[in-house]
Design a protein around this motif. Structure first.
Motif, short mmCIF file in Angstrom:
data_model
loop_
_atom_site.label_atom_id
_atom_site.label_comp_id
_atom_site.label_asym_id
_atom_site.label_seq_id
_atom_site.Cartn_x
_atom_site.Cartn_y
_atom_site.Cartn_z
N PHE A 186 67.00 28.25 29.75
CA PHE A 186 68.02 28.05 30.83
C PHE A 186 67.72 27.16 31.81
CE2 PHE A 186 65.23 31.35 32.56
CZ PHE A 186 65.01 30.88 33.80
N VAL A 187 68.96 26.53 32.29
CA VAL A 187 68.72 25.56 33.31
C VAL A 187 69.79 25.70 34.12
CG1 VAL A 187 69.95 23.76 32.02
CG2 VAL A 187 68.64 22.93 33.97
N TYR A 188 69.69 25.54 35.63
CA TYR A 188 70.59 25.45 36.75
C TYR A 188 70.26 24.80 37.72
CZ TYR A 188 68.30 29.60 38.90
OH TYR A 188 67.41 30.25 39.36
N ASP A 189 71.11 24.44 38.60
CA ASP A 189 70.81 23.47 39.73
C ASP A 189 70.77 24.52 41.07
OD1 ASP A 189 70.65 21.86 42.04
OD2 ASP A 189 72.18 20.36 41.43
N ALA A 190 69.71 24.90 41.71
CA ALA A 190 69.77 25.95 42.79
C ALA A 190 70.91 25.40 43.72
CB ALA A 190 68.24 25.92 43.29
N GLN A 191 71.20 24.20 44.16
CA GLN A 191 72.22 23.60 45.02
C GLN A 191 73.55 23.81 44.63
OE1 GLN A 191 70.37 19.80 45.67
NE2 GLN A 191 69.08 20.44 47.44
N GLU A 192 73.61 23.64 43.15
CA GLU A 192 75.00 23.93 42.65
C GLU A 192 75.07 24.73 41.53
OE1 GLU A 192 77.62 19.95 42.41
OE2 GLU A 192 75.48 19.24 42.41
N PRO A 193 74.73 26.16 41.77
CA PRO A 193 74.42 27.06 40.53
C PRO A 193 75.56 27.12 39.59
CG PRO A 193 75.04 28.15 42.74
CD PRO A 193 74.74 26.78 42.98
#
Length: 780
Positions: free
Chosen positions: A32-39
């Motif tokens: 998985f992968v996500y941006d903590a600032q733009e979830p």
């Protein structure tokens, strides 16, 4: 002099990624992968072996361990990598496409610790439109779940069916479920639905939905004053259709009654065939809304016909009736059945016969719909579905009685002894005309076999007819004699040696039995082992044809058709595996009828779940494989997986067609449908040319769909797939909206034959033909 300096902007700030990458023992790479600032942002992922990109995917799958983080839970991905590739490489890594940012830790394939956790999806819940939901969950045994809408338990969900999930080598069977939320949630508001187990444990998958009472167009009509918005409502209903479960059929009939037929002065003769159950039929006649009719009972066994007695009745009591209704004894007519029949003949005076849908009364007293297609000649021969209640023009009936039919199946098919299978003057009336009584299906199958044999003999068609396994209806199998002809099996391929080798080896017995040839169309294979294998095929009598350029399935088959001089082409994917030697013979016996343009086979996944059971048009305003919620030995809706029947289209993964027909309609459209829907478009153009499309469950093969080239919903292919779908909608929009091989009362969301349409489509009488296609210029 002022000095300029470039300041960092939001576009150049690198994302603050949280990611993970794991390789499972079965070759599944997941993470998985996500941006903590733009979830809420989602990413395309490149997969690399030894630094070279060999695959791409999209990170939007549900990740159970992130379920409590609402914006981050749907950011996973999983692909399966061939074992040979893993053994030949040293490192495996993932990165964001176009950005190069690493995803998780790279995997050292030479280390024993490479095999770790598996982050593959374990369940899925999908909104299909309206109140209809579908999904699956990994489980070896049946599960009983509870549906929760906005925190309220609203329905029991049985995960007892099967479906096929995963990709390539990770294909697996999973427990499938299908349910509808209560109708009170069709209120135009947004709702959230989730599932939980019997013990209260939540299932990590949710869906958001909105539904309108009787569709958005119906709601706009009810509100009034918004006529300009009705077109928008119709489009919404077309793209996001709704449905109800079959178990709600009685309430559905009350909510959507059939339109009142126009009054008719037509005089009808009603013939009740057989003594057992005749009282029930006569009682139903006494409350008919149509006034002008005369009835007579022809004594005899169930389904039997006494031609002399029938002629005597027509000459005496019914001498002034120009149309005759034939009913099996025990059939209980709806009060407006005769009125609907008379109105249909008034509206279509050229019709020689008509039949309608029926209801079936189960042993527990519940009513179920027997929803039929527009006239289907092949299904008539193998199931006799339309012969239990039908109406016919008097002159056509008198001509048929010269053959001395002795049962209802023969009485119906004798109408076609001289007209042929493409009889356009047989009407279908959607909506139940009557309730069908129980019948001895084994006994009925013997009568049907004799009737179909006599009809084919009358047409001078050499064929063997044998009774088959029965369920709801009688069933026989037609085996027509195959004319002497040259047959070539065409297999497009690009590398994928294991698939190609298995395909050729498995079909060899059928090819030899039918004295057919094989042509492998090689599209730029580069793997040395594949090239060596192709070079050696000539020693086995297998021809090869090299076609260079980007993969274009339609173009590869068009090149083959232009090169060959065969009479028949059997288009076959390289990920097909045969398990018997009679599948090709079965397809050729269907193609023996001159008016059949293409024949398709029953295809299953390696686990036995159906992958292709014919194509149904109009599901979510597209084209969909039927019966993908069943195993290959399931009878299917109204026994359609037990008998051959017509479809509007079949898949080219295994499709037999005459080369002259292929060339006559211009082959496959390689400009508009390079990858997807080229087979659907081809079949529809054959139908427009007056040909029938036949699906036969008697030819059964295994298909690892997309194993050779990957799935169409991959991130890097979605745009092309959507473009080809839009072209299909533009060219064949009316056909997609009203498939004559599908019933307008059945659902148009999810899997075909899984529910009732809400609201139903047009239920006017219909023939088995539609409007012409629209011309779509290239570039649009």
């Amino acid at each position: 002099m002022s000095r300029l300096s470039r300041q960092p902007s939001e576009r150049t700030i690198r994302p603050k990624l949280v990611s993970r990458l794991e390789l499972a023992r079965d070759g599944t790479l997941s993470g998985f992968v996500y941006d903590a600032q733009e979830p809420e942002r989602r990413y395309s992922i490149e997969i690399l072996l030894d630094g070279l990109v060999f695959s791409t995917t999209y990170a939007d799958a549900f990740v159970p361990e992130l379920a409590e983080q609402a914006h981050q839970a749907s950011c996973g991905f999983a692909i399966t990598i061939e074992p040979d590739l893993l053994r030949a490489a040293r490192t495996l890594e993932a990165r964001l496409a176009n950005l190069g940012t690493p995803v998780g830790q790279s995997v050292n394939l030479e280390s024993e610790g490479a095999n770790r956790a598996d982050l593959r999806k374990t369940c899925q819940l999908r909104w299909l439109g309206g109140l209809h939901f579908q999904g699956w969950i990994d489980s070896d045994s049946a599960l009983f779940l509870e549906a929760i809408v906005d925190g309220e338990a609203v329905a029991q969900v049985n995960a007892t069916a099967w479906t096929h999930v995963g990709e390539a080598a990770a294909h697996r069977n999973a427990r499938a479920f299908d349910f509808h939320a209560p109708r009170r949630f069709a209120d135009g508001r947004v709702h959230r639905v989730s599932l939980r187990r019997e013990d209260g444990e939540p299932i990590p998958s949710t869906a958001v939905f909105v539904a309108f009472p009787d569709g958005l167009a119906g709601m706009i009509d009810a509100l009034g004053g918004y006529g300009a918005e009705r077109l928008r409502g119709q489009l919404y209903d077309q793209l996001i259709p709704a449905s109800l479960p079959f178990s709600d059929y009685v309430n559905w009939c009350d909510r959507f009654p059939l339109p009142m037929p126009r009054a008719s002065g037509l005089s009808l003769a009603v013939v009740v065939a057989g003594a057992p159950g005749a009282e029930q039929t006569l009682a139903a006649l006494s409350i008919q809304t149509h006034e002008s009719w005369t009835a007579g009972v022809i004594d005899g066994e169930l389904l039997s016909v006494d031609s002399d007695a029938l002629l005597e009745f027509l000459d005496s009591a019914a001498s002034d009736s120009h149309h005759v209704v034939i009913a099996m004894a025990g059939v209980v007519l709806e009060p407006n059945a005769l009125a609907r029949i008379a109105a249909a003949f008034d509206a279509y005076p050229e019709a020689i016969a008509l039949y309608g849908d029926l209801d079936f009364l189960a042993e527990d007293g519940r009513l179920w719909p027997l929803a039929f297609p527009a006239f289907d000649y092949e299904r008539m021969l193998e199931q006799g579905y339309c012969a239990h209640l039908f109406a016919v023009r008097r002159d056509a009936l008198l001509a048929g009685l010269e053959t001395r039919p002795d049962n209802l199946y023969r009485l119906f098919n004798c109408l076609l002894d001289h007209a042929g299978p493409r009889e356009d003057n047989i009407l279908h009336l959607p909506g139940a005309l009557a309730t069908l009584p129980n019948l001895d299906r084994t006994y009925a199958s013997r009568l049907l076999a004799a009737a179909s044999q006599m009809h084919l003999d009358a047409r001078a068609v050499s064929a063997d007819v044998t009774p088959q396994q029965v369920n709801l209806f009688p069933a026989v199998r037609i085996g027509r004699a195959i004319p002497h002809q040259r047959v070539t099996v065409v297999i497009p391929t690009r590398d994928g040696l294991p698939l190609l080798r298995t395909c050729i080896d498995s079909i060899a017995p059928a090819v030899e039995f039918c004295r057919a040839d094989i042509l492998v169309v090689d599209n730029d294979s580069v793997d040395p082992k594949t090239i060596a294998y192709l070079a050696g095929l000539a020693r086995r009598g297998v021809r090869t044809l090299r076609v260079e350029g980007p993969f274009n399935f339609a173009r590869l088959n068009n090149h083959a058709a232009a090169t060959l001089d065969s009479d028949v082409l059997c288009l076959l994917n390289n990920d097909i595996e045969a398990s018997s030697k009679d599948w090709l013979e079965e397809m050729l016996t269907r193609l023996a009828e001159p008016d059949v343009g293409a024949v398709g086979a029953l295809l299953t996944w390696p686990g036995g779940v159906v992958q292709h059971g014919g194509v149904v048009l109009g599901m979510n305003f597209a084209a969909t494989h039927a019966f993908t919620d069943r195993f290959g030995d399931d009878p299917g809706f109204l026994d359609q997986l037990l008998v051959a029947h017509e479809c509007s289209a079949v898949t080219a993964a295994c499709l037999a067609t005459r080369r002259r027909d292929y060339l006559a309609v211009g082959g496959m459209d390689e400009s508009r449908f390079a990858i997807a829907f080229n087979d659907v478009d081809y079949c529809l153009r054959l139908r427009q040319a007056g040909k029938r499309i036949v699906f036969t469950p008697h030819a059964k093969l295994v298909h690892a769909e997309s194993a050779s080239r990957g799935r169409d919903d991959r991130a890097d292919r979605r745009g092309r797939f959507e473009h080809e779908l839009n072209l299909l909608r533009a060219r064949w929009g009316e056909w997609l909206n009203e498939d004559p091989a599908y019933n307008p009362q059945l659902s148009r969301d999810g899997i075909p034959y899984s529910g009732l349409a809400w609201p139903p489509g047009p239920r006017a009488p219909r023939y088995n033909h539609l409007e012409s296609a629209r011309d779509v210029p290239l570039g649009f």
